[in-house]
Design a protein around this motif. Sequence first.
Motif, PDB file in Angstrom:
ATOM      1  N   THR A  45       5.663 -15.029  -1.953  1.00 33.33           N
ATOM      2  CA  THR A  45       5.775 -15.570  -0.601  1.00 33.33           C
ATOM      3  C   THR A  45       7.012 -15.024   0.102  1.00 33.33           C
ATOM      4  OG1 THR A  45       4.688 -17.582  -1.355  1.00 33.33           O
ATOM      5  CG2 THR A  45       5.833 -17.699   0.734  1.00 33.33           C
ATOM      6  N   MET A  46       8.103 -14.870  -0.641  1.00 36.05           N
ATOM      7  CA  MET A  46       9.321 -14.320  -0.041  1.00 36.05           C
ATOM      8  C   MET A  46       9.118 -12.874   0.393  1.00 36.05           C
ATOM      9  SD  MET A  46      11.993 -16.515  -0.208  1.00 36.05           S
ATOM     10  CE  MET A  46      13.396 -15.486  -0.354  1.00 36.05           C
ATOM     11  N   ALA A  47       8.273 -12.137  -0.318  1.00 36.09           N
ATOM     12  CA  ALA A  47       8.000 -10.752   0.063  1.00 36.09           C
ATOM     13  C   ALA A  47       7.164 -10.695   1.332  1.00 36.09           C
ATOM     14  CB  ALA A  47       7.284 -10.025  -1.072  1.00 36.09           C
ATOM     15  N   GLY A  48       6.464 -11.778   1.629  1.00 35.67           N
ATOM     16  CA  GLY A  48       5.673 -11.835   2.852  1.00 35.67           C
ATOM     17  C   GLY A  48       4.210 -11.556   2.568  1.00 35.67           C
ATOM     18  N   VAL A  49       3.372 -12.368   3.190  1.00 36.68           N
ATOM     19  CA  VAL A  49       1.943 -12.165   3.061  1.00 36.68           C
ATOM     20  C   VAL A  49       1.542 -11.208   4.183  1.00 36.68           C
ATOM     21  CG1 VAL A  49      -0.300 -13.282   2.997  1.00 36.68           C
ATOM     22  CG2 VAL A  49       1.690 -14.488   2.127  1.00 36.68           C
ATOM     23  N   LYS A  50       1.376  -9.953   3.843  1.00 36.54           N
ATOM     24  CA  LYS A  50       1.097  -8.921   4.833  1.00 36.54           C
ATOM     25  C   LYS A  50      -0.282  -8.339   4.604  1.00 36.54           C
ATOM     26  CE  LYS A  50       5.928  -7.699   4.830  1.00 36.54           C
ATOM     27  NZ  LYS A  50       6.896  -6.804   4.280  1.00 36.54           N
ATOM     28  N   ARG A  51      -0.853  -7.892   5.657  1.00 39.64           N
ATOM     29  CA  ARG A  51      -2.135  -7.210   5.554  1.00 39.64           C
ATOM     30  C   ARG A  51      -1.959  -5.789   6.028  1.00 39.64           C
ATOM     31  NH1 ARG A  51      -6.667 -11.643   6.918  1.00 39.64           N
ATOM     32  NH2 ARG A  51      -5.701 -13.254   5.664  1.00 39.64           N
ATOM     33  N   GLY A  52      -2.494  -4.893   5.298  1.00 41.14           N
ATOM     34  CA  GLY A  52      -2.385  -3.487   5.659  1.00 41.14           C
ATOM     35  C   GLY A  52      -3.134  -2.652   4.655  1.00 41.14           C
ATOM     36  N   THR A  53      -3.039  -1.386   4.832  1.00 40.72           N
ATOM     37  CA  THR A  53      -3.748  -0.478   3.937  1.00 40.72           C
ATOM     38  C   THR A  53      -2.836  -0.057   2.790  1.00 40.72           C
ATOM     39  OG1 THR A  53      -5.027   1.553   3.839  1.00 40.72           O
ATOM     40  CG2 THR A  53      -3.117   1.562   5.263  1.00 40.72           C
ATOM     41  N   VAL A  54      -3.407   0.635   1.855  1.00 41.10           N
ATOM     42  CA  VAL A  54      -2.677   1.119   0.693  1.00 41.10           C
ATOM     43  C   VAL A  54      -1.747   2.249   1.139  1.00 41.10           C
ATOM     44  CG1 VAL A  54      -2.940   2.105  -1.607  1.00 41.10           C
ATOM     45  CG2 VAL A  54      -4.661   0.547  -0.727  1.00 41.10           C
ATOM     46  N   PRO A  55      -0.493   2.278   0.670  1.00 41.66           N
ATOM     47  CA  PRO A  55       0.430   3.324   1.103  1.00 41.66           C
ATOM     48  C   PRO A  55       0.170   4.663   0.415  1.00 41.66           C
ATOM     49  CG  PRO A  55       1.538   1.828  -0.369  1.00 41.66           C
ATOM     50  CD  PRO A  55       0.175   1.270  -0.133  1.00 41.66           C
ATOM     51  N   LEU A  56      -0.790   5.391   0.920  1.00 36.16           N
ATOM     52  CA  LEU A  56      -1.098   6.723   0.414  1.00 36.16           C
ATOM     53  C   LEU A  56      -0.647   7.767   1.426  1.00 36.16           C
ATOM     54  CD1 LEU A  56      -4.650   6.091  -1.052  1.00 36.16           C
ATOM     55  CD2 LEU A  56      -2.517   6.229  -2.280  1.00 36.16           C
ATOM     56  N   LEU A  57      -0.422   8.991   0.966  1.00 37.15           N
ATOM     57  CA  LEU A  57       0.101  10.025   1.845  1.00 37.15           C
ATOM     58  C   LEU A  57      -0.893  10.441   2.927  1.00 37.15           C
ATOM     59  CD1 LEU A  57       2.009  12.308  -0.662  1.00 37.15           C
ATOM     60  CD2 LEU A  57       2.947  10.723   0.990  1.00 37.15           C
ATOM     61  N   GLY A  58      -2.159  10.496   2.621  1.00 39.44           N
ATOM     62  CA  GLY A  58      -3.151  10.963   3.587  1.00 39.44           C
ATOM     63  C   GLY A  58      -3.610   9.916   4.584  1.00 39.44           C
ATOM     64  N   GLU A  59      -3.226   8.671   4.393  1.00 35.69           N
ATOM     65  CA  GLU A  59      -3.667   7.587   5.266  1.00 35.69           C
ATOM     66  C   GLU A  59      -2.828   7.542   6.537  1.00 35.69           C
ATOM     67  OE1 GLU A  59      -6.125   5.208   4.747  1.00 35.69           O
ATOM     68  OE2 GLU A  59      -6.743   6.382   3.020  1.00 35.69           O
ATOM     69  N   ASN A  60      -3.487   7.401   7.648  1.00 39.18           N
ATOM     70  CA  ASN A  60      -2.793   7.184   8.918  1.00 39.18           C
ATOM     71  C   ASN A  60      -3.154   5.796   9.402  1.00 39.18           C
ATOM     72  OD1 ASN A  60      -1.659   9.739   8.986  1.00 39.18           O
ATOM     73  ND2 ASN A  60      -3.483  10.646   9.884  1.00 39.18           N
ATOM     74  N   ALA A  61      -2.293   4.840   9.094  1.00 37.58           N
ATOM     75  CA  ALA A  61      -2.566   3.451   9.448  1.00 37.58           C
ATOM     76  C   ALA A  61      -1.367   2.881  10.195  1.00 37.58           C
ATOM     77  CB  ALA A  61      -2.838   2.636   8.198  1.00 37.58           C
ATOM     78  N   GLU A  62      -1.602   1.765  10.853  1.00 41.16           N
ATOM     79  CA  GLU A  62      -0.534   1.123  11.611  1.00 41.16           C
ATOM     80  C   GLU A  62       0.422   0.341  10.716  1.00 41.16           C
ATOM     81  OE1 GLU A  62      -2.378  -1.246  14.563  1.00 41.16           O
ATOM     82  OE2 GLU A  62      -3.414   0.443  15.476  1.00 41.16           O
ATOM     83  N   SER A  63      -0.105  -0.272   9.667  1.00 39.27           N
ATOM     84  CA  SER A  63       0.758  -1.044   8.768  1.00 39.27           C
ATOM     85  C   SER A  63       0.355  -0.791   7.323  1.00 39.27           C
ATOM     86  CB  SER A  63       0.645  -2.541   9.079  1.00 39.27           C
ATOM     87  OG  SER A  63      -0.660  -2.983   8.817  1.00 39.27           O
ATOM     88  N   TYR A  64       1.352  -0.845   6.472  1.00 42.17           N
ATOM     89  CA  TYR A  64       1.154  -0.643   5.046  1.00 42.17           C
ATOM     90  C   TYR A  64       1.607  -1.884   4.283  1.00 42.17           C
ATOM     91  CZ  TYR A  64       0.645   4.277   6.186  1.00 42.17           C
ATOM     92  OH  TYR A  64       0.217   5.459   6.722  1.00 42.17           O
ATOM     93  N   THR A  65       1.040  -2.074   3.104  1.00 38.85           N
ATOM     94  CA  THR A  65       1.433  -3.175   2.229  1.00 38.85           C
ATOM     95  C   THR A  65       2.371  -2.636   1.166  1.00 38.85           C
ATOM     96  OG1 THR A  65      -0.713  -4.205   2.575  1.00 38.85           O
ATOM     97  CG2 THR A  65       0.562  -4.980   0.719  1.00 38.85           C
ATOM     98  N   ASP A  66       3.475  -3.328   0.962  1.00 39.09           N
ATOM     99  CA  ASP A  66       4.465  -2.906  -0.027  1.00 39.09           C
ATOM    100  C   ASP A  66       3.975  -3.286  -1.427  1.00 39.09           C
ATOM    101  OD1 ASP A  66       6.743  -1.927  -1.160  1.00 39.09           O
ATOM    102  OD2 ASP A  66       7.965  -3.662  -0.659  1.00 39.09           O
ATOM    103  N   PRO A  67       3.777  -2.311  -2.324  1.00 39.24           N
ATOM    104  CA  PRO A  67       3.263  -2.640  -3.656  1.00 39.24           C
ATOM    105  C   PRO A  67       4.332  -3.074  -4.656  1.00 39.24           C
ATOM    106  CG  PRO A  67       3.419  -0.286  -3.436  1.00 39.24           C
ATOM    107  CD  PRO A  67       3.826  -0.868  -2.109  1.00 39.24           C
ATOM    108  N   ILE A  68       5.602  -2.932  -4.326  1.00 40.72           N
ATOM    109  CA  ILE A  68       6.671  -3.238  -5.286  1.00 40.72           C
ATOM    110  C   ILE A  68       6.712  -4.719  -5.679  1.00 40.72           C
ATOM    111  CG2 ILE A  68       9.172  -3.205  -5.662  1.00 40.72           C
ATOM    112  CD1 ILE A  68       7.904  -0.468  -5.822  1.00 40.72           C
TER     113      ILE A  68
END
Length: 113
Positions: A45-68
């Motif tokens: 919860t502290m990291a934040g409930v975010k919605r976004g795509t997977v952080p891949l190099l070829g993806e062009n998205a507006e928001s990414y989700t932090d996998p750490i």
Amino acid sequence: MEILMSVLIGLLFACAVYLMLSKSLLRIIIGTSLLSHGAHLLLLTMAGVKRGTVPLLGENAESYTDPIPQALILTAIVISFGVTAFFLVLAFRTYQELKTDNVDEMRGTENND
């Protein structure tokens, strides 16, 4: 969503503290397990409930989700599962030797309440 998760975390912490204050060894083990699950949810919860795509190099998205944070919590879940399994084996062996589950009787102090 964060408010609901905060209430759930508080409920898990309250139940864990209640169980850990009892005299039964099995309840103490379940309480520590609930406390670790509450801590995992707190970190997520502290990291934040975010919605976004997977952080891949070829993806062009507006928001990414932090996998750490998710990777760290997954590691913590595996470690807490191992610790809980060790506690359960230790409690079973203690019960076989002493024939009791009461922590006060294990300590040797007889309480006549």
